[in-house]
Write a protein that holds these residues in place. Structure first.
Motif, PDB file in Angstrom:
ATOM      1  N   LYS A   6       0.874  -1.169   0.000  1.00  0.00           N
ATOM      2  CA  LYS A   6       0.000   0.000   0.000  1.00  0.00           C
ATOM      3  C   LYS A   6       0.912   1.220   0.000  1.00  0.00           C
ATOM      4  N   ILE A   7       0.407   2.358  -0.410  1.00  0.00           N
ATOM      5  CA  ILE A   7       1.290   3.502  -0.659  1.00  0.00           C
ATOM      6  C   ILE A   7       1.731   4.215   0.608  1.00  0.00           C
ATOM      7  N   SER A   8       1.101   3.927   1.745  1.00  0.00           N
ATOM      8  CA  SER A   8       1.453   4.586   2.992  1.00  0.00           C
ATOM      9  C   SER A   8       1.069   3.688   4.154  1.00  0.00           C
ATOM     10  N   ASN A   9       1.795   3.797   5.264  1.00  0.00           N
ATOM     11  CA  ASN A   9       1.392   3.096   6.479  1.00  0.00           C
ATOM     12  C   ASN A   9       0.332   3.862   7.254  1.00  0.00           C
ATOM     13  N   LEU A  10       0.125   5.112   6.913  1.00  0.00           N
ATOM     14  CA  LEU A  10      -0.916   5.903   7.553  1.00  0.00           C
ATOM     15  C   LEU A  10      -2.265   5.466   7.005  1.00  0.00           C
ATOM     16  N   GLN A  11      -3.161   5.045   7.895  1.00  0.00           N
ATOM     17  CA  GLN A  11      -4.421   4.448   7.446  1.00  0.00           C
ATOM     18  C   GLN A  11      -5.243   5.411   6.586  1.00  0.00           C
ATOM     19  N   SER A  12      -5.196   6.703   6.894  1.00  0.00           N
ATOM     20  CA  SER A  12      -6.003   7.661   6.141  1.00  0.00           C
ATOM     21  C   SER A  12      -5.480   7.885   4.732  1.00  0.00           C
ATOM     22  N   GLY A  40       2.251  12.424   4.747  1.00  0.00           N
ATOM     23  CA  GLY A  40       1.961  11.332   5.666  1.00  0.00           C
ATOM     24  C   GLY A  40       3.090  10.975   6.601  1.00  0.00           C
ATOM     25  N   HIS A  41       4.322  11.112   6.132  1.00  0.00           N
ATOM     26  CA  HIS A  41       5.453  10.630   6.926  1.00  0.00           C
ATOM     27  C   HIS A  41       6.446  11.719   7.328  1.00  0.00           C
ATOM     28  N   HIS A  42       6.401  12.873   6.672  1.00  0.00           N
ATOM     29  CA  HIS A  42       7.293  13.978   7.021  1.00  0.00           C
ATOM     30  C   HIS A  42       6.525  15.297   6.922  1.00  0.00           C
ATOM     31  N   PRO A  43       5.427  15.428   7.676  1.00  0.00           N
ATOM     32  CA  PRO A  43       4.572  16.613   7.531  1.00  0.00           C
ATOM     33  C   PRO A  43       5.333  17.904   7.803  1.00  0.00           C
ATOM     34  N   GLY A  44       5.158  18.865   6.897  1.00  0.00           N
ATOM     35  CA  GLY A  44       5.799  20.153   7.061  1.00  0.00           C
ATOM     36  C   GLY A  44       7.256  20.192   6.662  1.00  0.00           C
ATOM     37  N   SER A  45       7.789  19.085   6.125  1.00  0.00           N
ATOM     38  CA  SER A  45       9.211  19.036   5.806  1.00  0.00           C
ATOM     39  C   SER A  45       9.587  20.089   4.764  1.00  0.00           C
ATOM     40  N   TRP A  61     -12.639  22.045  -2.182  1.00  0.00           N
ATOM     41  CA  TRP A  61     -12.049  20.843  -1.591  1.00  0.00           C
ATOM     42  C   TRP A  61     -13.049  20.195  -0.643  1.00  0.00           C
ATOM     43  N   ARG A  62     -13.059  18.905  -0.664  1.00  0.00           N
ATOM     44  CA  ARG A  62     -13.873  18.209   0.331  1.00  0.00           C
ATOM     45  C   ARG A  62     -12.992  17.869   1.532  1.00  0.00           C
ATOM     46  N   ASP A  63     -13.618  17.588   2.674  1.00  0.00           N
ATOM     47  CA  ASP A  63     -12.872  17.230   3.876  1.00  0.00           C
ATOM     48  C   ASP A  63     -12.150  15.918   3.617  1.00  0.00           C
ATOM     49  N   ASP A  64     -10.826  15.945   3.682  1.00  0.00           N
ATOM     50  CA  ASP A  64     -10.085  14.754   3.302  1.00  0.00           C
ATOM     51  C   ASP A  64      -9.526  13.959   4.484  1.00  0.00           C
ATOM     52  N   HIS A  65      -9.725  14.420   5.706  1.00  0.00           N
ATOM     53  CA  HIS A  65      -9.297  13.687   6.899  1.00  0.00           C
ATOM     54  C   HIS A  65      -7.817  13.323   6.843  1.00  0.00           C
ATOM     55  N   VAL A  66      -7.011  14.240   6.369  1.00  0.00           N
ATOM     56  CA  VAL A  66      -5.568  14.053   6.321  1.00  0.00           C
ATOM     57  C   VAL A  66      -4.955  14.919   7.405  1.00  0.00           C
ATOM     58  N   PRO A  67      -3.902  14.448   8.109  1.00  0.00           N
ATOM     59  CA  PRO A  67      -3.312  15.244   9.190  1.00  0.00           C
ATOM     60  C   PRO A  67      -2.856  16.614   8.717  1.00  0.00           C
ATOM     61  N   ALA A  68      -2.924  17.580   9.598  1.00  0.00           N
ATOM     62  CA  ALA A  68      -2.511  18.937   9.251  1.00  0.00           C
ATOM     63  C   ALA A  68      -1.061  18.931   8.793  1.00  0.00           C
ATOM     64  N   VAL A 116      -0.362   9.963  15.569  1.00  0.00           N
ATOM     65  CA  VAL A 116      -0.516   9.148  14.361  1.00  0.00           C
ATOM     66  C   VAL A 116      -1.465   7.988  14.634  1.00  0.00           C
ATOM     67  N   LEU A 117      -1.312   7.337  15.794  1.00  0.00           N
ATOM     68  CA  LEU A 117      -2.209   6.231  16.147  1.00  0.00           C
ATOM     69  C   LEU A 117      -3.654   6.717  16.233  1.00  0.00           C
ATOM     70  N   ARG A 118      -3.860   7.897  16.818  1.00  0.00           N
ATOM     71  CA  ARG A 118      -5.221   8.437  16.906  1.00  0.00           C
ATOM     72  C   ARG A 118      -5.821   8.642  15.507  1.00  0.00           C
ATOM     73  N   LEU A 119      -5.028   9.189  14.601  1.00  0.00           N
ATOM     74  CA  LEU A 119      -5.504   9.392  13.232  1.00  0.00           C
ATOM     75  C   LEU A 119      -5.795   8.055  12.551  1.00  0.00           C
ATOM     76  N   ASP A 120      -4.936   7.069  12.802  1.00  0.00           N
ATOM     77  CA  ASP A 120      -5.161   5.749  12.222  1.00  0.00           C
ATOM     78  C   ASP A 120      -6.466   5.142  12.737  1.00  0.00           C
ATOM     79  N   LEU A 121      -6.705   5.269  14.026  1.00  0.00           N
ATOM     80  CA  LEU A 121      -7.930   4.707  14.607  1.00  0.00           C
ATOM     81  C   LEU A 121      -9.164   5.400  14.043  1.00  0.00           C
TER      82      LEU A 121
END
Length: 371
Positions: free
Chosen positions: A173-179, A221-226, A291-298, A308-313
């Motif tokens: 899968k393209i990311s380990n982040l569930q969202s 997903g893995h380096h937000p704000g980098s 844009w629609r609400d995409d439920h992606v971390p800020a 991250v776990l909270r977002l995954d849940l």
């Protein structure tokens, strides 16, 4: 007065012909190495016949790094071509993506695009033949947690007779982040695959539009704000290589899959560093859309593991799967625990699981380091 090397470095990459090092040369070289763009900047300067006008310390550092990188890249190129040929012969459908793919498709030479490993994307159904090939080629897997939800990737590595380490990171899968994990599917990316002639007839990667979307997703997903300049330069070269039809595809997919905010943010940061008409056009088109609400971390947040776990849940569909994810984090497979802690007896496992939870808890609340 101390001069921040990062903006000077970004300006040098944007316009090498009119740039010079402002401030300490060693600090500038250190920044270039930290951002992994020393080889890229040196190449661009030489291409524009401007390298000899830069300080000798920079030129020497670049040439030394380049000689080492070319030697290692030749060895890694041969190994990669061989691995891909063996996987093709085993009918494992594999896509090269991320840094290694962009190195061959959008950079002047593969060694210029620095990377630590080779990322591969594969259908989960092809993982078994993939494992057989990698085992036959003497690749081993380091101890790592596994499960149906906790991770969608495996790592493989070996060190050859030259002392060069070859590392592969295979994803289904393209990311380990569930969202984000299913915003783009392996099957649709395979259908849009393109060949990489330099690596042989069995070598394929994703098309340029998909490569840009995957790069933007990875940062978010893995380096937000980098602000890592190599990743931002990837955005720049990928966006600059899009046809009008491919630009439309990026916009359509970003809007359809809830990725518009991710795309606009990443492209805006890259545009601020490197400019580019293509980035201006994509950003303007995305910002003009609803844009629609995409439920992606800020994007601006550096998330803790707990966050991250909270977002995954939140992204999982029901409490059964949420419970499974929590269990996989807390109770990794017994084989992993024995290898991780160097024990053979299962009798020690309850204590080791308790130690793992208590010892690991503080790091779940630390913010990611800047990159």
């Amino acid at each position: 007065m101390m001069v921040d090397a990062d903006p000077c470095l970004a300006q040098a990459l944007r316009d090498p012909s009119s740039s010079a090092i402002a401030g300490d040369v060693d600090e500038f070289i250190a920044a270039a190495c930290r951002h992994r763009v020393l080889l890229l900047l040196g190449w661009r300067l030489r291409e524009l016949s401007g390298l000899d006008r830069w300080p000798a310390a920079f030129v020497d550092g670049f040439l030394h790094a380049e000689r080492q990188a070319i030697a290692v890249d030749c060895v890694r190129h041969n190994e990669l071509a061989m691995v891909l040929a063996e996987l093709a012969a085993a009918h494992a459908r594999v896509l090269l993506f991320k840094g290694a793919a962009v190195a061959y498709t959008h950079y002047p030479a593969p060694h210029v695009r620095v990377r630590a490993d080779t990322d591969l994307l594969i259908a989960f159904s092809d993982l078994a033949p993939f494992e057989r090939v990698m085992s036959r080629l003497a690749y081993t897997r380091p101890p790592e947690n596994s499960g149906s939800l906790v991770s969608y990737q495996n790592h493989y590595q070996k060190t050859d007779g030259y002392g060069v380490t070859h590392a592969f990171d295979v994803h289904w899968k393209i990311s380990n982040l569930q969202s984000l994990a299913e915003r783009l599917l392996v099957a649709e990316l395979w259908d849009r695959r393109v060949s990489i002639p330099a690596l042989g007839p069995g070598a394929f990667t994703v098309d340029t539009a998909s490569a840009l979307l995957l790069a933007l997703i990875h940062r978010a997903g893995h380096h937000p704000g980098s602000k890592n300049l190599l990743w931002l330069y990837d955005f720049h070269v990928l966006a600059s290589g899009l046809s009008s039809g491919q630009q439309d595809h990026v916009v359509d997919v970003a809007l359809d899959r809830g990725l518009a905010r991710i795309a606009a943010d990443g492209l805006s940061v890259a545009r601020d560093c490197f400019g580019g008409v293509a980035l201006d056009g994509l950003i303007a088109t995305l910002q003009a859309m609803r844009w629609r609400d995409d439920h992606v971390p800020a994007i601006e947040e550096r998330l803790t593991q707990a966050a991250v776990l909270r977002l995954d849940l939140e992204a999982l569909p029901n409490w059964r799967t949420r419970g499974r994810l929590i269990r996989e984090h807390l109770l990794p497979p017994a084989g992993y625990m024995r290898t991780r802690y160097g024990v053979r007896s299962n009798a020690l496992l309850p204590g080791l699981y308790l130690w793992r939870v208590l010892h690991g808890m503080p790091k779940w609340f630390r913010h990611q380091k800047a990159d």
